[in-house]
Design a protein around this motif. Structure first.
Motif, PDB file in Angstrom:
ATOM      1  N   GLY A 177     -39.137 -40.727 -24.384  1.00 26.24           N
ATOM      2  CA  GLY A 177     -38.830 -41.091 -25.426  1.00 26.24           C
ATOM      3  C   GLY A 177     -37.568 -40.345 -25.891  1.00 26.24           C
ATOM      4  O   GLY A 177     -36.847 -39.554 -25.088  1.00 26.24           O
ATOM      5  N   GLY A 181     -35.364 -38.110 -29.628  1.00 23.67           N
ATOM      6  CA  GLY A 181     -35.758 -37.254 -30.404  1.00 23.67           C
ATOM      7  C   GLY A 181     -34.440 -36.881 -31.401  1.00 23.67           C
ATOM      8  O   GLY A 181     -33.570 -36.950 -31.146  1.00 23.67           O
ATOM      9  N   LEU A 218     -38.456 -34.499 -34.960  1.00 20.62           N
ATOM     10  CA  LEU A 218     -38.951 -36.025 -34.883  1.00 20.62           C
ATOM     11  C   LEU A 218     -38.741 -36.331 -33.582  1.00 20.62           C
ATOM     12  O   LEU A 218     -37.653 -36.552 -33.058  1.00 20.62           O
ATOM     13  N   GLU A 219     -39.971 -36.837 -33.016  1.00 19.38           N
ATOM     14  CA  GLU A 219     -39.856 -37.140 -31.349  1.00 19.38           C
ATOM     15  C   GLU A 219     -40.635 -38.588 -31.045  1.00 19.38           C
ATOM     16  O   GLU A 219     -41.540 -38.510 -30.690  1.00 19.38           O
ATOM     17  N   PRO A 220     -40.072 -39.547 -31.625  1.00 21.40           N
ATOM     18  CA  PRO A 220     -40.782 -40.904 -31.150  1.00 21.40           C
ATOM     19  C   PRO A 220     -40.934 -40.965 -29.665  1.00 21.40           C
ATOM     20  O   PRO A 220     -39.869 -40.589 -29.339  1.00 21.40           O
ATOM     21  N   THR A 221     -42.064 -41.354 -29.178  1.00 21.10           N
ATOM     22  CA  THR A 221     -42.372 -41.040 -27.886  1.00 21.10           C
ATOM     23  C   THR A 221     -43.339 -42.418 -27.484  1.00 21.10           C
ATOM     24  O   THR A 221     -44.464 -42.718 -28.264  1.00 21.10           O
ATOM     25  N   GLU A 236     -45.931 -42.865 -30.511  1.00 19.13           N
ATOM     26  CA  GLU A 236     -46.308 -41.921 -31.298  1.00 19.13           C
ATOM     27  C   GLU A 236     -44.979 -41.307 -32.022  1.00 19.13           C
ATOM     28  O   GLU A 236     -43.933 -41.397 -31.536  1.00 19.13           O
ATOM     29  N   ALA A 237     -45.105 -40.497 -33.113  1.00 18.12           N
ATOM     30  CA  ALA A 237     -43.921 -39.992 -33.774  1.00 18.12           C
ATOM     31  C   ALA A 237     -44.324 -38.330 -34.298  1.00 18.12           C
ATOM     32  O   ALA A 237     -44.730 -38.355 -35.263  1.00 18.12           O
ATOM     33  N   ILE A 267     -43.984 -35.051 -35.326  1.00 17.48           N
ATOM     34  CA  ILE A 267     -43.384 -34.271 -36.478  1.00 17.48           C
ATOM     35  C   ILE A 267     -43.480 -32.668 -36.461  1.00 17.48           C
ATOM     36  O   ILE A 267     -44.909 -32.342 -36.524  1.00 17.48           O
ATOM     37  N   HIS A 308     -46.602 -29.217 -33.778  1.00 19.92           N
ATOM     38  CA  HIS A 308     -46.261 -30.492 -34.078  1.00 19.92           C
ATOM     39  C   HIS A 308     -47.803 -31.327 -34.736  1.00 19.92           C
ATOM     40  O   HIS A 308     -48.563 -30.910 -34.404  1.00 19.92           O
ATOM     41  N   ILE A 349     -48.113 -44.498 -34.146  1.00 20.14           N
ATOM     42  CA  ILE A 349     -47.207 -45.716 -34.998  1.00 20.14           C
ATOM     43  C   ILE A 349     -48.193 -46.865 -34.637  1.00 20.14           C
ATOM     44  O   ILE A 349     -48.162 -47.683 -35.545  1.00 20.14           O
ATOM     45  N   ASN A 370     -54.950 -39.179 -35.351  1.00 16.41           N
ATOM     46  CA  ASN A 370     -53.874 -38.260 -35.341  1.00 16.41           C
ATOM     47  C   ASN A 370     -54.196 -36.964 -34.887  1.00 16.41           C
ATOM     48  O   ASN A 370     -55.597 -36.630 -35.032  1.00 16.41           O
TER      49      ASN A 370
END
Length: 362
Positions: free
Chosen positions: A245, A247, A263-266, A289-290, A292, A311, A316, A335
């Motif tokens: 991903g 970040g 913030l690390e969308p993966t 996933e995102a 935070i 985190h 998502i 989550n």
């Protein structure tokens, strides 16, 4: 493994000076904490390998870092309630108490500007040519019908104290109780009086954004619960899956960049290995996933730093690869939380992260 670009400076001892109660100026090395708030104490040493000493208000009259901040110790009046956004008092006049504080020097000249800051509270002071230090008054209070009003007496104070043809009434009337406005006013006064001055380095900082690319390996295990489809009630082994991903990291503009928001969308897929010969090994589902999080950096040297982070992992989107496992390709992930630690060297980072259990709903 993460790859990212940043330019953080570490908290370290820098060359400076102190002035003690005997008015002796001594060269030393001061720990530069990049103070967002005015300090009550500071650490220093004589020589880079010397004994660590603590500078206090009772022992130090002034200290400064070369090309950095300067602070003076002074007994001044202060009222911490003057900046309340929701005041409870109808008294427009401050209720002063005398306190010894380290004041940050903003402008040093014929008339000097000092600042005291504590979180959301800011108080500015004016030092006259005689050496007297007076607070510049700006206070919120309850006016008629409970409306919040502001006592802007600092403008009249500046008009009285900084009398000069270049500082007209219209100019003074427009001055905000902001460091940039007051700094310019004091500089104009020094120029008008043809007086020398020292403008100390601005402490106004902005945050920093960094982009990151990251890849990782997950060591996971799927544990079936009551209610899953027939044929899946068997032992599933731990296995390795991959994630990747991008970040975004925001470095907070204080404390030398030691705090960051992440913030690390993966993208990742979950694959199980079954101990049952009747159930093949194959991925069950994939998810975006995102996470935070908050990160704290520990500077080890100029190129190496460690970090700790926590985190909140928010799902998502998730889908099953095929509908034959659960009877539907729709899947819902709960989550969860994750904690991690790692190191960063130059633009490369490595992290170990533990993720708490999460539930899968179909």
């Amino acid at each position: 493994m993460m790859v990212h670009l940043n330019a953080l400076s570490q908290i370290k001892f820098e060359k400076g000076y102190i002035i003690d109660n005997h008015d002796e100026k001594i060269t030393c090395y001061i720990k530069n904490n990049d103070w967002e708030n005015n300090p009550d104490t500071f650490q220093y040493r004589f020589g880079m390998s010397g004994e660590l000493l603590l500078g206090t208000l009772s022992e130090i009259k002034e200290f400064g870092i070369d090309s950095g901040a300067t602070f003076i110790a002074a007994d001044v009046p202060i009222d911490y309630a003057i900046a309340d956004l929701k005041p409870t008092s109808a008294d427009k006049n401050p209720v002063w108490v005398q306190q010894r504080l380290f004041l940050r020097v903003v402008v040093n000249g014929l008339a000097s500007l000092y600042e005291y800051k504590r979180n959301q509270f800011t108080q500015f002071y004016l030092r006259r040519a005689s050496g007297d230090i007076i607070p510049l008054i700006h206070k919120n209070y309850l006016g008629e019908q409970g409306k919040v009003e502001t006592n802007l007496a600092y403008r009249q104070q500046l008009w009285n104290e900084l009398s000069c043809k270049s500082l007209g009434r219209e100019y003074i009337a427009r001055l905000r109780y902001k460091k940039e406005d007051l700094t310019m006013c004091f500089l104009k006064y020094s120029a008008c009086k043809d007086s020398s001055f020292v403008l100390h380095p601005s402490t106004k900082r902005t945050g920093q954004f960094n982009m990151m690319l990251h890849v990782g390996i997950d060591y996971t295990r799927y544990k079936p619960y009551v209610g899953i489809p027939i044929g899946m009630n068997h032992s599933l082994k731990h296995n390795l899956t991959f994630r990747f991903g991008a970040g975004l990291e925001y470095i907070a503009p204080f404390n030398k960049g030691k705090w960051a928001l992440l913030l690390e969308p993966t993208y990742q897929h979950y694959k199980v290995k079954s101990s049952s010969a009747s159930v093949p090994n194959k991925p069950i589902f994939w998810a975006i996933e995102a996470p935070i999080g908050i990160r704290y950096y520990l500077f080890l040297n100029d190129n190496l730093k460690g970090f700790l982070n926590v985190h909140y992992v928010a799902k998502i989107y998730a889908r099953q690869f095929k509908a034959d496992w659960f009877g539907t390709d729709h899947i819902y992930l709960g989550n969860n939380l994750a904690i991690g630690s790692g190191i960063t060297k130059n633009i490369f980072s490595a992290e170990f992260r533990y993720t708490a259990d999460r539930k899968v709903f179909v």
